[in-house]
Design a protein around this motif. Structure first.
Motif, PDB file in Angstrom:
ATOM      1  N   GLU A   1       0.830  -1.213   0.000  1.00  0.00           N
ATOM      2  CA  GLU A   1       0.000   0.000   0.000  1.00  0.00           C
ATOM      3  C   GLU A   1       0.860   1.256   0.000  1.00  0.00           C
ATOM      4  OE1 GLU A   1      -1.020   0.327   4.757  1.00  0.00           O
ATOM      5  OE2 GLU A   1      -1.956  -1.267   3.585  1.00  0.00           O
ATOM      6  N   GLY A   2       2.140   1.098   0.187  1.00  0.00           N
ATOM      7  CA  GLY A   2       3.070   2.223   0.189  1.00  0.00           C
ATOM      8  C   GLY A   2       4.470   1.714   0.427  1.00  0.00           C
ATOM      9  N   PHE A   3       5.390   2.636   0.683  1.00  0.00           N
ATOM     10  CA  PHE A   3       6.796   2.272   0.870  1.00  0.00           C
ATOM     11  C   PHE A   3       7.270   2.685   2.250  1.00  0.00           C
ATOM     12  CE2 PHE A   3       6.128   3.413  -3.666  1.00  0.00           C
ATOM     13  CZ  PHE A   3       6.049   2.110  -4.134  1.00  0.00           C
ATOM     14  N   SER A   4       8.111   1.850   2.845  1.00  0.00           N
ATOM     15  CA  SER A   4       8.601   2.106   4.197  1.00  0.00           C
ATOM     16  C   SER A   4       9.521   3.318   4.262  1.00  0.00           C
ATOM     17  CB  SER A   4       9.386   0.893   4.708  1.00  0.00           C
ATOM     18  OG  SER A   4       8.659  -0.294   4.590  1.00  0.00           O
ATOM     19  N   PHE A   5      10.217   3.600   3.167  1.00  0.00           N
ATOM     20  CA  PHE A   5      11.200   4.683   3.089  1.00  0.00           C
ATOM     21  C   PHE A   5      11.518   4.894   1.623  1.00  0.00           C
ATOM     22  CE2 PHE A   5      13.152   0.578   3.843  1.00  0.00           C
ATOM     23  CZ  PHE A   5      14.082   0.479   2.828  1.00  0.00           C
ATOM     24  N   GLU A   6      12.304   5.910   1.335  1.00  0.00           N
ATOM     25  CA  GLU A   6      12.707   6.175  -0.042  1.00  0.00           C
ATOM     26  C   GLU A   6      13.642   5.062  -0.517  1.00  0.00           C
ATOM     27  OE1 GLU A   6      11.729   8.632  -2.077  1.00  0.00           O
ATOM     28  OE2 GLU A   6      10.369   9.421  -0.535  1.00  0.00           O
ATOM     29  N   THR A   7      13.269   4.407  -1.606  1.00  0.00           N
ATOM     30  CA  THR A   7      14.052   3.282  -2.120  1.00  0.00           C
ATOM     31  C   THR A   7      15.472   3.719  -2.471  1.00  0.00           C
ATOM     32  OG1 THR A   7      12.062   2.237  -2.989  1.00  0.00           O
ATOM     33  CG2 THR A   7      14.167   1.549  -3.947  1.00  0.00           C
ATOM     34  N   ILE A   8      16.436   2.900  -2.072  1.00  0.00           N
ATOM     35  CA  ILE A   8      17.840   3.154  -2.393  1.00  0.00           C
ATOM     36  C   ILE A   8      18.270   2.211  -3.512  1.00  0.00           C
ATOM     37  CG2 ILE A   8      20.223   3.030  -1.534  1.00  0.00           C
ATOM     38  CD1 ILE A   8      19.050   3.655   1.272  1.00  0.00           C
ATOM     39  N   ALA A   9      18.818   2.772  -4.561  1.00  0.00           N
ATOM     40  CA  ALA A   9      19.450   1.984  -5.629  1.00  0.00           C
ATOM     41  C   ALA A   9      20.740   2.718  -5.965  1.00  0.00           C
ATOM     42  CB  ALA A   9      18.543   1.880  -6.852  1.00  0.00           C
ATOM     43  N   ALA A  10      21.859   2.183  -5.502  1.00  0.00           N
ATOM     44  CA  ALA A  10      23.143   2.871  -5.616  1.00  0.00           C
ATOM     45  C   ALA A  10      24.148   1.961  -6.303  1.00  0.00           C
ATOM     46  CB  ALA A  10      23.655   3.257  -4.226  1.00  0.00           C
ATOM     47  N   SER A  11      24.741   2.451  -7.375  1.00  0.00           N
ATOM     48  CA  SER A  11      25.637   1.613  -8.168  1.00  0.00           C
ATOM     49  C   SER A  11      27.044   2.188  -8.229  1.00  0.00           C
ATOM     50  CB  SER A  11      25.090   1.459  -9.591  1.00  0.00           C
ATOM     51  OG  SER A  11      25.061   2.710 -10.252  1.00  0.00           O
ATOM     52  N   GLY A  12      28.009   1.289  -8.468  1.00  0.00           N
ATOM     53  CA  GLY A  12      29.390   1.728  -8.627  1.00  0.00           C
ATOM     54  C   GLY A  12      29.885   2.508  -7.423  1.00  0.00           C
ATOM     55  N   VAL A  13      30.510   3.664  -7.677  1.00  0.00           N
ATOM     56  CA  VAL A  13      31.046   4.471  -6.580  1.00  0.00           C
ATOM     57  C   VAL A  13      29.937   4.974  -5.664  1.00  0.00           C
ATOM     58  CG1 VAL A  13      33.125   5.170  -7.819  1.00  0.00           C
ATOM     59  CG2 VAL A  13      31.048   6.548  -8.033  1.00  0.00           C
ATOM     60  N   ASN A  14      28.725   5.106  -6.162  1.00  0.00           N
ATOM     61  CA  ASN A  14      27.618   5.571  -5.317  1.00  0.00           C
ATOM     62  C   ASN A  14      27.267   4.566  -4.226  1.00  0.00           C
ATOM     63  OD1 ASN A  14      27.453   7.861  -6.878  1.00  0.00           O
ATOM     64  ND2 ASN A  14      25.631   7.210  -8.024  1.00  0.00           N
ATOM     65  N   SER A  15      27.584   3.296  -4.444  1.00  0.00           N
ATOM     66  CA  SER A  15      27.224   2.276  -3.463  1.00  0.00           C
ATOM     67  C   SER A  15      28.053   2.371  -2.183  1.00  0.00           C
ATOM     68  CB  SER A  15      27.352   0.873  -4.073  1.00  0.00           C
ATOM     69  OG  SER A  15      28.693   0.588  -4.428  1.00  0.00           O
ATOM     70  N   SER A  16      29.090   3.216  -2.186  1.00  0.00           N
ATOM     71  CA  SER A  16      29.866   3.402  -0.958  1.00  0.00           C
ATOM     72  C   SER A  16      29.163   4.340   0.018  1.00  0.00           C
ATOM     73  CB  SER A  16      31.262   3.950  -1.280  1.00  0.00           C
ATOM     74  OG  SER A  16      31.182   5.292  -1.739  1.00  0.00           O
ATOM     75  N   MET A  17      28.057   4.933  -0.405  1.00  0.00           N
ATOM     76  CA  MET A  17      27.259   5.798   0.478  1.00  0.00           C
ATOM     77  C   MET A  17      26.065   4.989   0.981  1.00  0.00           C
ATOM     78  SD  MET A  17      27.373   9.433  -1.604  1.00  0.00           S
ATOM     79  CE  MET A  17      26.946   8.753  -3.221  1.00  0.00           C
ATOM     80  N   PRO A  18      26.014   4.677   2.279  1.00  0.00           N
ATOM     81  CA  PRO A  18      24.968   3.791   2.798  1.00  0.00           C
ATOM     82  C   PRO A  18      23.545   4.220   2.456  1.00  0.00           C
ATOM     83  CG  PRO A  18      26.669   4.091   4.440  1.00  0.00           C
ATOM     84  CD  PRO A  18      26.997   5.028   3.321  1.00  0.00           C
ATOM     85  N   HIS A  19      23.276   5.519   2.464  1.00  0.00           N
ATOM     86  CA  HIS A  19      21.935   6.005   2.152  1.00  0.00           C
ATOM     87  C   HIS A  19      21.953   6.897   0.917  1.00  0.00           C
ATOM     88  CE1 HIS A  19      19.496   5.223   6.098  1.00  0.00           C
ATOM     89  NE2 HIS A  19      20.021   4.129   5.571  1.00  0.00           N
ATOM     90  N   ALA A  20      22.591   6.416  -0.120  1.00  0.00           N
ATOM     91  CA  ALA A  20      22.645   7.166  -1.371  1.00  0.00           C
ATOM     92  C   ALA A  20      21.248   7.332  -1.956  1.00  0.00           C
ATOM     93  CB  ALA A  20      23.541   6.447  -2.370  1.00  0.00           C
ATOM     94  N   VAL A  21      21.039   8.442  -2.618  1.00  0.00           N
ATOM     95  CA  VAL A  21      19.777   8.715  -3.309  1.00  0.00           C
ATOM     96  C   VAL A  21      19.930   8.316  -4.772  1.00  0.00           C
ATOM     97  CG1 VAL A  21      18.163  10.530  -4.003  1.00  0.00           C
ATOM     98  CG2 VAL A  21      19.246  10.622  -1.735  1.00  0.00           C
TER      99      VAL A  21
END
Length: 366
Positions: free
Chosen positions: A190-210
């Motif tokens: 019915e909704g989402f628990s939080f803003e979905t995180i999809a982080a690739s490459g160098v961005n994946s080193s940020m735990p809560h990347a947008v």
């Protein structure tokens, strides 16, 4: 008096009144309102020794009446919320009113403080903090809550299965997030628990990347952290996959994170202290030489809200009990390179735990 786990929610509220020596409780936190009244719309509740009342406006009156056994009073142009409030607390002779200091905005606090010193009051009402009193009963889930949380996490499993079929080089992080969210909705969220995180490459080193317009490239790690709301209850899971073939370094780090995550699953049980569960994963990662790259806590409780108490971190001294549900999510994050996180929600049992997520955790190379 009965233990809180054996009491219904009205009894719990009455116990809080007695234990804190209060004349009334003011429930303003959205999730507390849902938990104790069954009503999830806008408004607030006042509980006294004799009354259980929801105050809301005409947009939600009917919904509140259907959702809750509480008396529902509607504020409108004829009778304002403050007038209803004054009438209730005066009629119930409230002098000490407990409020949720951890779940109220400053503006709302000032509003209620003004109402409590209303010119029509015989004498001002004192607002007193309830601390964790309304949050602690939510730590141990009922069997019904466990099943709702189990289904919410199952929807996450289905979404992960779906997204694996479409991941490809050239797809953007935003598209990955959209696919996950579409799938969760399609499977009953019915909704989402939080803003979905999809982080690739160098961005994946940020735990809560947008998620960004960055495109997936061969050799990228892709970390996906996502969750849905099912009948009011949240899910939370994380999987990291590789687009193409992983390097030796990527495989090494991935397997360290996986081993830390599995070590927790093998060791956790009721009776352990939360900070000592965190230590299991933290010590393992440190012993492998990556202690400086695991900065966040191991996990958190999940329920009506995505980050509830208790938590697996270095300070939480809560003793685990059966039917608590927390996340097990160690990670390693190498700035400028990549990051890995693997997460399951786990149900604490007397002699162990049950992972609620069933998606594969071995390294997937696409």
């Amino acid at each position: 008096m009965k233990d809180m786990n054996d009491m219904n929610k009205i009894e719990v509220l009455r116990k809080v009144l007695n234990d804190l020596n209060l004349d009334g409780l003011l429930i303003t936190d959205h999730h507390s309102l849902i938990y104790y009244t069954g009503f999830g719309g806008e408004g607030f509740a006042v509980v006294t020794a004799n009354k259980n009342i929801i105050l809301t406006d005409s947009r939600y009156t009917e919904a509140a009446q259907k959702a809750s056994d509480f008396e529902v009073r509607e504020f409108n142009a004829k009778k304002s919320a403050s007038e209803h409030f004054v009438e209730i607390v005066k009629g119930e002779n409230v002098r000490k009113l407990g409020f949720e200091d951890q779940g109220i905005s400053y503006a709302d606090y000032m509003k209620f403080e003004k109402w409590c010193s209303n010119e029509f009051m015989d004498e001002p009402i004192v607002l007193l903090s309830m601390g964790n009193a309304l949050y602690e009963p939510r730590q141990i889930k009922s069997d019904e809550e466990v099943e709702l949380l189990r289904q919410a996490e199952h929807i996450g499993d289905l979404a992960f299965e779906d997204v694996l079929k479409v991941l490809r080089p050239g797809m953007t992080e935003l598209e990955v997030a959209a696919e996950l969210e579409y799938s969760m909705k399609r499977h009953g969220a019915e909704g989402f628990s939080f803003e979905t995180i999809a982080a690739s490459g160098v961005n994946s080193s940020m735990p809560h990347a947008v998620p960004t317009e960055k495109k997936l490239e061969n050799g990228d790690f892709l970390t996906m952290d996502f969750g849905c709301i099912y009948k009011g209850y949240c899910s939370d899971m994380t999987r990291t996959v590789c687009i193409g073939k992983a390097s030796d370094e990527q495989k090494k780090v991935y397997n360290i994170v996986l081993s830390a995550q599995l070590a927790v699953l093998d060791s956790v049980r009721a009776g352990l202290m939360c900070k000592n569960v965190d230590k299991i994963a933290r010590d393992y990662i440190a012993n492998q030489g990556y202690g400086d790259y695991f900065g966040h806590g191991l996990g958190h409780s999940v329920g009506l809200y995505i980050h509830e108490r208790p938590a697996f971190n270095t300070k939480d001294t809560t003793i685990l009990a059966p039917n608590m549900i927390l996340t097990d999510e160690p990670g390693i994050y190498l700035p400028g390179k990549f990051g890995v996180r693997i997460e399951d929600m786990i149900l604490i049992t007397a002699d162990g735990c049950e992972p609620l997520a069933h998606s594969p955790k071995e390294l997937i190379e696409l």
